[in-house]
Enzyme design. Structure first.
Site, PDB file in Angstrom:
ATOM      1  CG  ASP A   1      91.645  77.031  17.279  1.00 47.97           C
ATOM      2  OD1 ASP A   1      92.722  76.879  17.902  1.00 47.97           O
ATOM      3  OD2 ASP A   1      91.064  76.100  16.710  1.00 47.97           O
TER       4      ASP A   1
ATOM      5  CE  LYS B   1      88.645  73.440  25.291  1.00 46.99           C
ATOM      6  NZ  LYS B   1      88.552  72.008  24.979  1.00 46.99           N
TER       7      LYS B   1
ATOM      8  CG  PHE C   1      85.180  69.407  21.963  1.00 50.08           C
ATOM      9  CD1 PHE C   1      86.546  69.160  21.861  1.00 50.08           C
ATOM     10  CD2 PHE C   1      84.446  69.587  20.795  1.00 50.08           C
ATOM     11  CE1 PHE C   1      87.161  69.085  20.615  1.00 50.08           C
ATOM     12  CE2 PHE C   1      85.048  69.519  19.548  1.00 50.08           C
ATOM     13  CZ  PHE C   1      86.417  69.263  19.458  1.00 50.08           C
ATOM     14  CB  VAL C   2      84.091  75.347  22.143  1.00 48.58           C
ATOM     15  CG1 VAL C   2      83.640  75.579  23.568  1.00 48.58           C
ATOM     16  CG2 VAL C   2      85.592  75.583  22.013  1.00 48.58           C
TER      17      VAL C   2
ATOM     18  CG  ASP D   1      87.433  70.197  13.427  1.00 50.59           C
ATOM     19  OD1 ASP D   1      88.280  70.759  14.145  1.00 50.59           O
ATOM     20  OD2 ASP D   1      87.540  69.021  13.053  1.00 50.59           O
TER      21      ASP D   1
ATOM     22  CG  ASP E   1      92.590  71.930  25.774  1.00 50.77           C
ATOM     23  OD1 ASP E   1      92.397  72.106  26.988  1.00 50.77           O
ATOM     24  OD2 ASP E   1      92.195  70.916  25.176  1.00 50.77           O
TER      25      ASP E   1
ATOM     26  CE  LYS F   1      91.853  70.892   7.434  1.00 47.39           C
ATOM     27  NZ  LYS F   1      90.774  69.928   7.120  1.00 47.39           N
TER      28      LYS F   1
HETATM   29  P1  IMP Z   1      96.608  72.665  23.045  1.00 47.17           P
HETATM   30  O1  IMP Z   1      97.853  72.334  22.293  1.00 47.17           O
HETATM   31  O2  IMP Z   1      96.222  71.569  24.007  1.00 47.17           O
HETATM   32  O3  IMP Z   1      96.641  74.015  23.709  1.00 47.17           O
HETATM   33  O4  IMP Z   1      95.403  72.620  22.037  1.00 47.17           O
HETATM   34  C1  IMP Z   1      95.241  73.533  21.082  1.00 47.17           C
HETATM   35  C2  IMP Z   1      94.608  72.949  19.843  1.00 47.17           C
HETATM   36  O5  IMP Z   1      93.710  71.854  20.098  1.00 47.17           O
HETATM   37  C3  IMP Z   1      93.793  74.032  19.202  1.00 47.17           C
HETATM   38  O6  IMP Z   1      94.569  74.671  18.221  1.00 47.17           O
HETATM   39  C4  IMP Z   1      92.610  73.296  18.630  1.00 47.17           C
HETATM   40  O7  IMP Z   1      92.892  72.956  17.284  1.00 47.17           O
HETATM   41  C5  IMP Z   1      92.488  72.031  19.410  1.00 47.17           C
HETATM   42  N1  IMP Z   1      91.396  72.124  20.400  1.00 47.17           N
HETATM   43  C6  IMP Z   1      91.531  72.182  21.746  1.00 47.17           C
HETATM   44  N2  IMP Z   1      90.329  72.258  22.346  1.00 47.17           N
HETATM   45  C7  IMP Z   1      89.413  72.272  21.359  1.00 47.17           C
HETATM   46  C8  IMP Z   1      87.962  72.369  21.356  1.00 47.17           C
HETATM   47  O8  IMP Z   1      87.285  72.465  22.395  1.00 47.17           O
HETATM   48  N3  IMP Z   1      87.367  72.347  20.136  1.00 47.17           N
HETATM   49  C9  IMP Z   1      88.070  72.260  18.965  1.00 47.17           C
HETATM   50  N4  IMP Z   1      89.414  72.176  18.926  1.00 47.17           N
HETATM   51  C10 IMP Z   1      90.081  72.180  20.115  1.00 47.17           C
HETATM   52 MG    MG Z   2      94.188  74.344  16.164  1.00 46.77          MG
END
Ligand code: IMP
Ligand code: MG
Length: 174
Positions: A94, A125, A146-147, A153, A97, A37
């Site tokens: 969005d 990040k 955490f944002v 959300d 991470d 989302k």
């Molecule tokens: P990744 O797979 O670890 O790169 O994480 C990406 C997904 O984790 C994003 O699409 C977000 O939905 C969620 N996410 C990671 N960090 C945050 C945060 O700080 N706030 C909200 N959602 C996050």
């Molecule tokens: Mg996401």
């Protein structure tokens, strides 16, 4: 309580600049894939400044955080009917991470038949470890906090905030 990390005006300006960068760099038209989302508002804003869009697709990706010993697991709701309208796909998320979501989305997009796959994230990040995946276009590099807001959300709250914020508890109550 939330503290503003990226104000609304700065987001709007950067989204316009990102779209200009993409319009300038990417030859031809693109299919866009918005990861739900979190990227719903970023996606809605960005696509309206993109010059050549064939189709807009949506996929739900939900990550379940792993522990130190189990890796993060991503649950995909990838629709069967997601068929390419063009050669190039632009994946929109969005935030980057660990990079696992972007990495897996690229593999799935390739399987769906897209020939060229590009990606854009509003935020990345800056972490101590190396990311698993990278994005081609990045809106903002942010600290490893955490944002929320502007689509993102915390337990389904705060998505409708017009700015990117940080929970003050994560800043040690300041
Ligand atoms: P990744 O797979 O670890 O790169 O994480 C990406 C997904 O984790 C994003 O699409 C977000 O939905 C969620 N996410 C990671 N960090 C945050 C945060 O700080 N706030 C909200 N959602 C996050
Ligand atoms: Mg996401």
């Amino acid at each position: 309580m939330t503290r503003v990390l990226i104000p609304e005006a700065a987001i709007q300006q950067r989204v316009r600049d990102l779209a200009a960068e993409i319009n300038h760099t990417v030859a031809g038209s693109v299919d866009v894939l918005i990861l739900l989302k979190g990227a719903w508002i970023f996606g809605a804003d960005l696509v309206r400044s993109l010059a050549r869009v064939n189709a807009v697709h949506f996929v739900k990706a939900k990550s379940y955080l792993g522990s130190a010993t189990t890796p993060e697991k991503i649950c995909w709701n990838w629709p069967e009917e997601l068929t390419p309208h063009g050669k190039t796909l632009l994946i929109l998320d969005d935030i980057l991470d660990s990079g696992a979501t972007i990495k897996e989305a690229k593999v799935l997009a390739q399987k769906a038949g897209f020939q060229q796959i590009l990606s854009v994230v509003l935020m990345r990040k800056v972490r101590a470890d190396l990311p698993l995946g990278e994005a081609d276009f990045i809106g903002f590099d942010i600290p490893d906090l955490f944002v929320l807001g502007y689509g993102l959300d915390h337990d389904e709250r705060y998505r409708t905030l017009p700015f990117i914020g940080v929970l003050t508890e994560t800043l040690g109550g300041t």
